[in-house]
Design an enzyme around this catalytic site. Structure first.
Site, PDB file in Angstrom:
ATOM      1  N   GLY A 151      18.591 -12.677  -5.429  1.00 45.79           N
ATOM      2  CA  GLY A 151      17.881 -12.426  -4.391  1.00 45.79           C
ATOM      3  C   GLY A 151      16.620 -13.145  -4.317  1.00 45.79           C
ATOM      4  O   GLY A 151      15.677 -13.047  -3.403  1.00 45.79           O
TER       5      GLY A 151
ATOM      6  N   TYR B 134      23.941 -22.130  -0.466  1.00 48.12           N
ATOM      7  CA  TYR B 134      24.843 -21.630   0.744  1.00 48.12           C
ATOM      8  C   TYR B 134      24.935 -23.115   1.666  1.00 48.12           C
ATOM      9  O   TYR B 134      24.618 -22.791   3.020  1.00 48.12           O
ATOM     10  CB  TYR B 134      23.994 -20.689   1.393  1.00 48.12           C
ATOM     11  CG  TYR B 134      23.586 -19.481   0.556  1.00 48.12           C
ATOM     12  CD1 TYR B 134      24.825 -18.965   0.014  1.00 48.12           C
ATOM     13  CD2 TYR B 134      22.528 -19.306  -0.241  1.00 48.12           C
ATOM     14  CE1 TYR B 134      24.762 -17.550  -0.826  1.00 48.12           C
ATOM     15  CE2 TYR B 134      22.670 -18.012  -1.020  1.00 48.12           C
ATOM     16  CZ  TYR B 134      23.620 -17.308  -1.581  1.00 48.12           C
ATOM     17  OH  TYR B 134      23.590 -16.342  -2.458  1.00 48.12           O
TER      18      TYR B 134
ATOM     19  N   ARG C 258      23.024 -23.212   7.846  1.00 49.66           N
ATOM     20  CA  ARG C 258      22.029 -22.066   7.847  1.00 49.66           C
ATOM     21  C   ARG C 258      21.094 -22.368   9.148  1.00 49.66           C
ATOM     22  O   ARG C 258      20.568 -21.299   9.573  1.00 49.66           O
ATOM     23  CB  ARG C 258      21.258 -22.792   6.490  1.00 49.66           C
ATOM     24  CG  ARG C 258      22.165 -22.429   5.192  1.00 49.66           C
ATOM     25  CD  ARG C 258      21.252 -22.265   3.968  1.00 49.66           C
ATOM     26  NE  ARG C 258      20.565 -21.076   3.858  1.00 49.66           N
ATOM     27  CZ  ARG C 258      19.447 -20.918   4.170  1.00 49.66           C
ATOM     28  NH1 ARG C 258      18.803 -21.921   4.584  1.00 49.66           N
ATOM     29  NH2 ARG C 258      18.734 -19.867   3.956  1.00 49.66           N
TER      30      ARG C 258
ATOM     31  N   CYS D   5      30.264 -30.274  19.396  1.00 46.41           N
ATOM     32  CA  CYS D   5      29.818 -29.887  20.702  1.00 46.41           C
ATOM     33  C   CYS D   5      29.538 -28.410  20.779  1.00 46.41           C
ATOM     34  O   CYS D   5      30.354 -27.634  21.233  1.00 46.41           O
ATOM     35  CB  CYS D   5      31.287 -29.990  21.387  1.00 46.41           C
ATOM     36  SG  CYS D   5      31.983 -31.773  21.341  1.00 46.41           S
ATOM     37  N   GLU D   6      28.356 -28.051  20.428  1.00 44.27           N
ATOM     38  CA  GLU D   6      27.602 -26.828  20.438  1.00 44.27           C
ATOM     39  C   GLU D   6      26.113 -27.166  20.723  1.00 44.27           C
ATOM     40  O   GLU D   6      25.625 -28.057  19.816  1.00 44.27           O
ATOM     41  CB  GLU D   6      28.068 -26.029  19.301  1.00 44.27           C
ATOM     42  CG  GLU D   6      29.298 -25.812  19.037  1.00 44.27           C
ATOM     43  CD  GLU D   6      29.598 -24.178  18.799  1.00 44.27           C
ATOM     44  OE1 GLU D   6      28.420 -23.250  19.083  1.00 44.27           O
ATOM     45  OE2 GLU D   6      30.579 -23.915  18.460  1.00 44.27           O
TER      46      GLU D   6
ATOM     47  N   GLU E  10      21.899 -11.553 -11.365  1.00 47.42           N
ATOM     48  CA  GLU E  10      22.824 -12.230 -10.403  1.00 47.42           C
ATOM     49  C   GLU E  10      22.154 -13.445  -9.852  1.00 47.42           C
ATOM     50  O   GLU E  10      22.324 -13.348  -8.303  1.00 47.42           O
ATOM     51  CB  GLU E  10      23.852 -11.621  -9.848  1.00 47.42           C
ATOM     52  CG  GLU E  10      24.528 -10.332 -10.387  1.00 47.42           C
ATOM     53  CD  GLU E  10      25.282  -9.589  -9.529  1.00 47.42           C
ATOM     54  OE1 GLU E  10      24.970  -9.637  -8.247  1.00 47.42           O
ATOM     55  OE2 GLU E  10      25.700  -8.565 -10.237  1.00 47.42           O
ATOM     56  N   PRO E  11      21.196 -14.391 -10.134  1.00 47.47           N
ATOM     57  CA  PRO E  11      20.601 -15.322  -9.307  1.00 47.47           C
ATOM     58  C   PRO E  11      21.569 -16.354  -8.767  1.00 47.47           C
ATOM     59  O   PRO E  11      22.430 -16.764  -9.575  1.00 47.47           O
ATOM     60  CB  PRO E  11      19.449 -15.917 -10.142  1.00 47.47           C
ATOM     61  CG  PRO E  11      19.945 -15.927 -11.500  1.00 47.47           C
ATOM     62  CD  PRO E  11      20.911 -14.539 -11.696  1.00 47.47           C
ATOM     63  N   GLY E  12      21.448 -16.785  -7.550  1.00 44.58           N
ATOM     64  CA  GLY E  12      22.525 -17.888  -7.040  1.00 44.58           C
ATOM     65  C   GLY E  12      21.203 -19.007  -6.434  1.00 44.58           C
ATOM     66  O   GLY E  12      21.151 -20.011  -6.832  1.00 44.58           O
ATOM     67  N   ARG E  13      20.547 -18.607  -5.175  1.00 44.99           N
ATOM     68  CA  ARG E  13      19.741 -19.586  -4.532  1.00 44.99           C
ATOM     69  C   ARG E  13      18.634 -20.102  -5.471  1.00 44.99           C
ATOM     70  O   ARG E  13      18.341 -21.409  -5.504  1.00 44.99           O
ATOM     71  CB  ARG E  13      19.003 -18.876  -3.543  1.00 44.99           C
ATOM     72  CG  ARG E  13      18.479 -19.704  -2.108  1.00 44.99           C
ATOM     73  CD  ARG E  13      17.440 -18.925  -1.135  1.00 44.99           C
ATOM     74  NE  ARG E  13      18.168 -18.068  -0.784  1.00 44.99           N
ATOM     75  CZ  ARG E  13      18.872 -17.726   0.378  1.00 44.99           C
ATOM     76  NH1 ARG E  13      18.851 -19.067   1.049  1.00 44.99           N
ATOM     77  NH2 ARG E  13      19.461 -16.933   0.893  1.00 44.99           N
TER      78      ARG E  13
END
Ligand code: LLP
Length: 424
Positions: free
Chosen positions: A241, A374, A315, A345-346, A276-279
């Site tokens: 986190g 991510y 994101r 197409c959005e 549990e670090p990711g980012r």
């Protein structure tokens, strides 16, 4: 610049010792580019700062599960936090040690549990009583006795995007303290499980480290209570986190400062710390490299239409997140108000909105910064778009860790009429 491992040299943007125009030339665009040195440095910062405590760093595979990244981290000794059988498969393919895998997540299926038990993973973080019952039965059939931590919900409001805050009572995550206490003290009901841990994860992209320490205090109070009741808690998993800067004016919280606070709080507590670090390990270590296809003037701004889109990096569309966008070749261009958009197409297909940035022409390259976490993992084939290539740079060496998908990849497993299946 909110990147690490990337810098300008002679007005050209480089990843370590390789210019991004060389990478675009060689591998095409859109392409994710990662700095191995930056990933290694971030990972090592956790280990160095936690050296005074028994600890394990379990990299959160969900942040970036490419085999090249997992293998790099496995070679440095990382454990892995997984949330699916598919992530376990990736870890094993990348040479990760199953004994150093923790299985988190609210919806583990029996077949995922079986796969994890067969592979001999280290422990499970369970998120409901129902899951504990099923894991106990499954482990019994396997003659296994896995280590289990209950993921408790500390009811803490982390200041982050509502979609990625997880620590409040009305979130689907975790178990309220009172329920957890009851399950631990009734552990004799679950003879095939070893209740040795407590875990918690309060959300992602958190800047204020005080909320982690607040959560830790609450969990430590629970551990003390459980120990008084005779439960032998040995490990405490504080989740991931820690946030990172996405804007130049923001400062990334220091990994070592955060970890030093954990060491202070846990010294002498006779607990093994898991995180549990990711980012914070991969986020700033990657960019999404894209080429401008068209420049389209509108009344109040310009549209820079690029060959990357929301299917490559969702994101901005999903969390209104900001990613710095810089030209690979710096030149003295006028500053204009622009939207950087993809071909999907959005109207939600944007990578930047109302951004004051140097005017760029078709053919020029842009780097969308801080896309290492991510990014690719949330990519899709929407609008019939093959997913991008990924390269890992180490010094002057470039490794293609994922080939760009082909049109054939888009239809793999499909058949126009479908195989017939008799009904009963
Ligand atoms: N552990 C658990 C149980 C988690 O749910 C997560 C992230 C992590 C660890 C890793 O958190 P980190 O250190 O990366 O913040 N797609 C969103 C982020 C979703 C995070 C989900 N859980 C985004 O693009 O911002």
């Amino acid at each position: 610049m909110p990147t690490s491992g990337f810098q300008y040299r002679d007005r050209t943007f480089y990843c370590e010792d390789v210019s991004l125009d060389h990478i675009a030339e060689r591998f095409g665009t859109p392409c994710y580019v990662y700095s191995a040195a930056a990933i290694a440095t971030n990972y090592d910062s956790y280990g160095d700062a936690l050296a005074g405590l028994p600890h394990d760093v379990y990299y959160a595979v969900k942040a970036n599960g490419s085999l090249g990244i997992l293998s790099l981290l496995a070679r440095r000794g990382a454990g892995f936090d997984i949330v699916s059988g598919g992530e376990l498969f990736r870890v094993l393919k990348a040479g990760g040690d199953p004994a150093r895998v923790v299985f988190s997540g609210v919806g583990k299926t029996v077949s995922e549990m079986e796969y994890a038990l067969r592979s001999g993973i280290g422990s499970f973080n369970c998120e409901s009583e129902g899951e504990v019952v099923v894991l106990n039965e499954t482990a019994g059939r396997f003659n296994a006795q896995p280590v289990v931590a209950l993921r408790v919900n500390p009811d803490i409001n982390a200041d982050t995007h509502p979609y990625i805050a997880t620590g409040l009572r009305d979130h689907k995550f975790g178990i309220p303290f009172e329920t957890a206490e009851r399950i631990y003290t009734e552990s004799a009901r679950f003879p095939n499980l070893r209740f040795e841990g407590v875990s918690c994860h309060i959300g992602s992209q958190i800047f204020d480290t005080n909320v982690f320490y607040e959560a830790l205090d609450k969990v430590l109070a629970l551990v003390a209570k459980l120990r008084d009741a005779g439960v032998a808690v040995r490990q405490l998993d504080l989740g991931g986190g820690l946030g990172i800067a996405y804007r130049p004016e923001e400062t990334t919280p220091s990994i070592s400062g955060y970890a030093a606070g954990l060491v202070r709080a846990l010294r002498g507590k006779d607990l093994r710390l898991m995180i549990e670090p990711g980012r914070s390990i991969v986020g700033q270590a990657g960019v999404l490299l894209t080429r401008v296809v068209y420049r389209k003037p509108a009344e109040s701004k310009q549209f820079f239409i690029v060959d990357a889109a929301m299917n490559d990096l969702i994101r901005p569309a999903l969390y209104q997140s900001h990613h710095e966008i810089v030209p690979v070749a710096q030149r003295d261009a006028e500053m204009v108000m622009a939207d950087v958009v993809g071909p999907v197409c959005e109207t939600g297909d944007f990578l930047a909105r109302d951004r004051l940035m140097p005017a760029v022409d078709p053919g020029e390259l842009l780097a969308i910064c801080t896309a290492g976490a991510y990014g690719f993992v949330q990519a899709s084939n929407y609008n019939g778009r093959p997913r991008a290539a990924e390269v890992l740079v180490e010094g002057a060496t470039v490794r293609l860790i994922r080939e760009r998908e082909t049109y054939d990849d888009l239809v793999r497993g499909e058949s126009p009429l479908g195989a017939t299946e008799p009904v009963s």
